[in-house]
Scaffold this active site. Sequence first.
Site, PDB file in Angstrom:
ATOM      1  CE  LYS A 182     -33.219 -52.283  11.428  1.00  0.00           C
ATOM      2  NZ  LYS A 182     -34.036 -52.355  12.653  1.00  0.00           N
ATOM      3  CD  GLU A 256     -43.906 -44.678   0.941  1.00  0.00           C
ATOM      4  OE1 GLU A 256     -44.570 -43.708   1.371  1.00  0.00           O
ATOM      5  OE2 GLU A 256     -44.029 -45.137  -0.201  1.00  0.00           O
ATOM      6  CB  CYS A 290     -46.097 -41.896   8.313  1.00  0.00           C
ATOM      7  SG  CYS A 290     -46.866 -43.183   7.335  1.00  0.00           S
ATOM      8  CD  GLU A 387     -43.804 -38.237  11.731  1.00  0.00           C
ATOM      9  OE1 GLU A 387     -42.586 -38.458  11.714  1.00  0.00           O
ATOM     10  OE2 GLU A 387     -44.614 -38.804  10.972  1.00  0.00           O
TER      11      GLU A 387
HETATM   12  P1  NDP Z   1     -36.272 -44.555  12.665  1.00  0.00           P
HETATM   13  O1  NDP Z   1     -36.467 -43.841  11.393  1.00  0.00           O
HETATM   14  O2  NDP Z   1     -35.000 -44.403  13.394  1.00  0.00           O
HETATM   15  O3  NDP Z   1     -36.451 -46.128  12.432  1.00  0.00           O
HETATM   16  C1  NDP Z   1     -36.983 -46.751  11.274  1.00  0.00           C
HETATM   17  C2  NDP Z   1     -36.167 -47.994  10.940  1.00  0.00           C
HETATM   18  O4  NDP Z   1     -34.857 -47.631  10.479  1.00  0.00           O
HETATM   19  C3  NDP Z   1     -35.937 -48.907  12.121  1.00  0.00           C
HETATM   20  O5  NDP Z   1     -35.931 -50.252  11.675  1.00  0.00           O
HETATM   21  C4  NDP Z   1     -34.556 -48.464  12.588  1.00  0.00           C
HETATM   22  O6  NDP Z   1     -33.902 -49.396  13.387  1.00  0.00           O
HETATM   23  C5  NDP Z   1     -33.848 -48.252  11.272  1.00  0.00           C
HETATM   24  N1  NDP Z   1     -32.685 -47.376  11.295  1.00  0.00           N
HETATM   25  C6  NDP Z   1     -32.309 -46.457  12.234  1.00  0.00           C
HETATM   26  N2  NDP Z   1     -31.191 -45.808  11.845  1.00  0.00           N
HETATM   27  C7  NDP Z   1     -30.854 -46.312  10.631  1.00  0.00           C
HETATM   28  C8  NDP Z   1     -29.797 -46.034   9.698  1.00  0.00           C
HETATM   29  N3  NDP Z   1     -28.902 -45.086   9.919  1.00  0.00           N
HETATM   30  N4  NDP Z   1     -29.758 -46.720   8.541  1.00  0.00           N
HETATM   31  C9  NDP Z   1     -30.684 -47.656   8.262  1.00  0.00           C
HETATM   32  N5  NDP Z   1     -31.703 -47.965   9.100  1.00  0.00           N
HETATM   33  C10 NDP Z   1     -31.792 -47.293  10.266  1.00  0.00           C
HETATM   34  O7  NDP Z   1     -37.467 -44.252  13.612  1.00  0.00           O
HETATM   35  P2  NDP Z   1     -37.491 -44.378  15.220  1.00  0.00           P
HETATM   36  O8  NDP Z   1     -38.061 -45.691  15.523  1.00  0.00           O
HETATM   37  O9  NDP Z   1     -36.167 -44.088  15.844  1.00  0.00           O
HETATM   38  O10 NDP Z   1     -38.474 -43.215  15.594  1.00  0.00           O
HETATM   39  C11 NDP Z   1     -38.012 -41.880  15.676  1.00  0.00           C
HETATM   40  C12 NDP Z   1     -39.064 -40.942  15.192  1.00  0.00           C
HETATM   41  O11 NDP Z   1     -39.291 -41.157  13.817  1.00  0.00           O
HETATM   42  C13 NDP Z   1     -40.425 -41.141  15.832  1.00  0.00           C
HETATM   43  O12 NDP Z   1     -40.518 -40.433  17.017  1.00  0.00           O
HETATM   44  C14 NDP Z   1     -41.359 -40.652  14.771  1.00  0.00           C
HETATM   45  O13 NDP Z   1     -41.532 -39.275  14.892  1.00  0.00           O
HETATM   46  C15 NDP Z   1     -40.635 -40.946  13.496  1.00  0.00           C
HETATM   47  N6  NDP Z   1     -41.126 -42.146  12.810  1.00  0.00           N
HETATM   48  C16 NDP Z   1     -41.839 -41.959  11.701  1.00  0.00           C
HETATM   49  C17 NDP Z   1     -42.338 -43.032  11.026  1.00  0.00           C
HETATM   50  C18 NDP Z   1     -43.143 -42.827   9.815  1.00  0.00           C
HETATM   51  O14 NDP Z   1     -43.653 -43.782   9.267  1.00  0.00           O
HETATM   52  N7  NDP Z   1     -43.269 -41.608   9.364  1.00  0.00           N
HETATM   53  C19 NDP Z   1     -42.141 -44.409  11.486  1.00  0.00           C
HETATM   54  C20 NDP Z   1     -41.318 -44.494  12.667  1.00  0.00           C
HETATM   55  C21 NDP Z   1     -40.844 -43.389  13.288  1.00  0.00           C
HETATM   56  P3  NDP Z   1     -34.313 -49.554  14.948  1.00  0.00           P
HETATM   57  O15 NDP Z   1     -35.594 -48.895  15.210  1.00  0.00           O
HETATM   58  O16 NDP Z   1     -34.394 -51.000  15.096  1.00  0.00           O
HETATM   59  O17 NDP Z   1     -33.211 -48.915  15.712  1.00  0.00           O
END
Ligand code: NDP
Length: 484
Positions: A182, A256, A290, A387
């Site tokens: 996904k 990660e 990240c 972060e």
């Molecule tokens: P998320 O961790 O919510 O999203 C990462 C992925 O997980 C997306 O595909 C998301 O879907 C999906 N997801 C969300 N909730 C669930 C769940 N309960 N079970 C399984 N999969 C799920 O990151 P966000 O995009 O909401 O960003 C929020 C914050 O996270 C950012 O502000 C940043 O600080 C941090 N972040 C950190 C990252 C890293 O690599 N360290 C990467 C991205 C974000 P969808 O987005 O489609 O809703």
Amino acid sequence: MSNPFEYAPAPESRAIVDIKPSYGLFIDGEFVDGTGTTFKTVNPATEEVLAEVAEASDADVDAAVKAARRAHTRVWSRMSGAERAKYLYRIARIIQERGRELAVLESIDNGKPIKESRDVDVPIVAAHFFYYAGWADKLQYSGFGTTPLGVAGQVIPWNFPLLMLAWKIAPALACGNTVVLKPAETTPLTALLFAEICQQADLPPGVVNIVTGAGDTGRAIVSHPDVDKVAFTGSTEVGKAIARAVAGSDKKVTLELGGKAANIVFDDAPLDQAVEGIVNGIFFNQGHVCCAGSRLLVQESVADEVMDRLKRRMATLRVGDPLDKNTDVGAINSAEQLAKIRELSAIGEAEGAERWSAPCDLPANGYWFAPTVFTGVSQAHRIAREEIFGPVLSVLTFRTPSEAVEKANNTPFGLSAGVWTDKGSLILSMANRLRAGVVWANTFNKFDPTSPFGGYKESGYGREGGRHGLEDYLKGTSVKGADS
Ligand code: NDP
């Protein structure tokens, strides 16, 4: 100070990409309509709606997992490693051939500058498939066995949509697993183009399934009873929810998660080079990284000089149209992320840190944030602990190497760190003492498929990349924290 070097615009043409008005799900080798609702994906630089995308329901996820199971049992796990490698090499070559198309689409859907998607993301994506293609027929030398786990459920974020897809899919396929992946809600388009590439490569149906959607779709994948392995990249908060969801099952998991890396500059470092590393560390990909060097630890004796040079350099960064080849800093990926960056920056000021933003004209439409640096930051400030995931740098000072180590390690995260010094012995001793999965020396944000990447503590567990990246896709290994 205004930018002393004005450049004429040099926009990359978007004629090479063909964005369809709507997209279905890629299940069992075909694009199918979902049984759920749809959502829109927008260009964050303009707020233009790019396409309507299917939101996979539980039933769609179930169909994808079934297709992956069939493909695993009947075809992919029975194929020799050398045969699997041919498919991976083919995919890698098609990615190179269609590199410009992938880069333009990535920049349109994500907001990152074309010079990064073109020169960093897409070449490393191809390199990942080439690298793991090389392993497919040599798994007996990996040290982790040769038996695949089965079906991998993979959930990725929006900051490096295609690159995270490659980090997940290439090792999984090389080891003989099939996948249901996904992409993030805000950046589904390059994953859907990758699905087309799988068709073009004649990949057997069901080996790769791409299901678009939001958090509920992700939840359905990770909690599906017939998924053998969960691989997630994203926020620590969702990572913890996933760890809870799979606890007690026999699913293997790699996470990660977030970071708050220290980029440590000693007074004997080549300062101009260090300033380039600081800029790359926090402003690359708008700071949506990240492992971003979001905490600058600078030795007190050179702090003023480094800040002067850094601000001068920041004033030359070009912020704007992601498709302009001169652009250094593109658009923030979404309105939600922009709100979060603004909120944490406002908290930084309210808590007493001093804010300085590079002077630049931000476009009227879209989501934008000027490159920003906070000085006078203490370890207690939220901008030093959380972060921010945007182009915002927090600066702290130190006097001795021990103080630098203590401050660098004073975080719940442990993903990466940087050390800038002329002394090799200092680099080695710092690398030993820093609790970070990756320590860069006199450089930052360097990625290579041969080198493992992953974190300590709340940055997650498991490693992606290199020989180590095979471990969690083969039987005979157990879930374990990097601390163990
Ligand atoms: P998320 O961790 O919510 O999203 C990462 C992925 O997980 C997306 O595909 C998301 O879907 C999906 N997801 C969300 N909730 C669930 C769940 N309960 N079970 C399984 N999969 C799920 O990151 P966000 O995009 O909401 O960003 C929020 C914050 O996270 C950012 O502000 C940043 O600080 C941090 N972040 C950190 C990252 C890293 O690599 N360290 C990467 C991205 C974000 P969808 O987005 O489609 O809703």
